[in-house]
Scaffold this active site. Structure first.
Site, mmCIF file in Angstrom:
data_model
loop_
_atom_site.group_PDB
_atom_site.id
_atom_site.type_symbol
_atom_site.label_atom_id
_atom_site.label_comp_id
_atom_site.label_asym_id
_atom_site.label_seq_id
_atom_site.Cartn_x
_atom_site.Cartn_y
_atom_site.Cartn_z
ATOM 1 N N ARG A 54 -23.899 12.587 -1.056
ATOM 2 C CA ARG A 54 -24.428 13.929 -0.800
ATOM 3 C C ARG A 54 -23.522 14.950 -1.475
ATOM 4 N NH1 ARG A 54 -20.661 16.157 2.266
ATOM 5 N NH2 ARG A 54 -19.601 14.975 3.898
ATOM 6 N N GLY B 29 -21.240 18.577 -1.325
ATOM 7 C CA GLY B 29 -20.254 19.101 -0.381
ATOM 8 C C GLY B 29 -18.954 18.330 -0.389
ATOM 9 N N THR C 213 -16.418 16.290 5.965
ATOM 10 C CA THR C 213 -16.757 16.797 7.287
ATOM 11 C C THR C 213 -16.547 15.708 8.334
ATOM 12 O OG1 THR C 213 -18.293 18.202 8.517
ATOM 13 C CG2 THR C 213 -19.242 16.280 7.404
ATOM 14 N N CYS D 224 -15.397 21.060 4.711
ATOM 15 C CA CYS D 224 -16.152 21.619 3.580
ATOM 16 C C CYS D 224 -15.210 22.220 2.526
ATOM 17 C CB CYS D 224 -17.169 22.659 4.042
ATOM 18 S SG CYS D 224 -18.294 22.023 5.278
#
Lengths: 213, 96
Positions: free
Chosen positions: A72, A74, A77, A170
């Site tokens: 993904r 980003g 997290t 992030c």
């Protein structure tokens, strides 16, 4: 939309399930929403830098936290108990083929849910996610294959916020995190919140909504 | 020869970065297989092969930025047909 819950599931197993669900939507299947619950893990996106993980592997190990690379966008997290993780698997070919608009719409979905709980939240330019003043309450990281979305967002209901302090979540240094419990002092049932999320996603990603864009 | 082009990803996205290629030059690819993963702000985006064929050129290195509309690879679909027809001939040969 179909809705599927996965309780205390292994991250890699969930990725395999997600790939299968995405393939079904690519082949013309109905849009769907996946809600996986994870035990303490960190996931890293394509923009991850090692300096954003602030503790050693030994400390992570002693905390029982595993780190997984995710396909993904980003950075890094945290996922764990007290959080709702939501993967909306949506075919943008039947909506609007716009990556940025999709992410902004996901932010709107989260803000609408928080508004129902009496929490005023906001978006920040260049800082994807949802914020309550200067504290982040929800993180977003998405992938697309053939215009079908995968991965999604996490919303803090009442997680142990300590875990966010051992990373630059992030990629943001000194980022402070908050939760629904912290903002309201109330205990909301996860099922109620998931219901709000489903309602908002169905409202935003139905065919009529697509025509409005 | 077919071009692999960075598609219009929406209003806010003008640039993206090549995360990685799913294939190397010389590899055979099927139409609609994901060829490359791009990274934009908070999202990854896989570009599918427009046609089946042999990847003859990857024009951009992993980690480099690309713009919407940029040609980033070439696929030789004729080469694919040639390869298929030679396979057919081989099959025919074994039938005799």
């Amino acid at each position: 939309m179909k809705v599927k819950n996965f309780h205390d599931i292994d991250y890699r197993e969930m990725c395999d399930i997600q790939r299968k669900e995405v393939s079904e939507v690519i082949s013309g299947g109905e849009n769907r929403i996946l809600f996986p619950d994870f035990n303490h893990i960190m996931t890293t996106g394509r923009d991850f830098k090692k300096t954003d993980l602030l503790v050693t592997d030994n400390i992570l190990s002693s905390l029982g936290v595993k780190v997984f690379a995710a396909d993904r966008g980003g950075n890094i997290t945290y996922h764990g108990p007290g959080q709702i993780v939501c993967y909306p698997i949506i075919d943008l070919k039947h909506w609007k083929k716009d990556v940025g608009l999709f992410i902004r719409t996901i932010e709107n979905v989260i803000m609408a849910v928080l508004s129902k709980l009496g929490i005023a939240s906001l978006k920040k330019k260049q800082l994807t996610g949802v914020w309550v003043k200067d504290k982040k309450i929800a993180s977003i990281g998405i992938g697309f294959s053939k215009w079908v979305s995968y991965h999604g967002f996490s919303l803090n209901v009442e997680p142990e916020l300590y875990y966010f302090s051992i990373i630059n979540p992030c990629g943001i240094k000194d980022a402070e995190y908050t939760s629904i419990k912290k903002e309201t002092g109330k205990n909301f049932s996860v099922e109620l919140l998931k219901g709000y999320i489903i309602d908002e996603l169905e409202c935003c990603f139905n065919k009529a909504a697509a025509l409005a864009y | 020869m077919v071009e692999v082009v960075v598609p219009d990803l929406g209003e806010d996205v003008e640039k993206a970065k090549i995360s990685f290629w799913h294939y190397e030059e010389g590899d055979k690819v099927e139409k609609n297989d994901d060829v490359v993963e791009l990274t934009t702000d908070k999202a990854t985006f896989n570009i599918p092969a427009p046609e089946s064929g042999i990847i003859t050129e990857l024009c951009v290195e992993e980690g480099e930025e690309v713009e919407v509309g940029e040609v980033i690879a070439f696929i030789d679909e004729e080469n694919e047909e040639l390869e298929l027809s030679s396979e057919d001939e081989e099959e025919e040969d074994t039938n005799f």
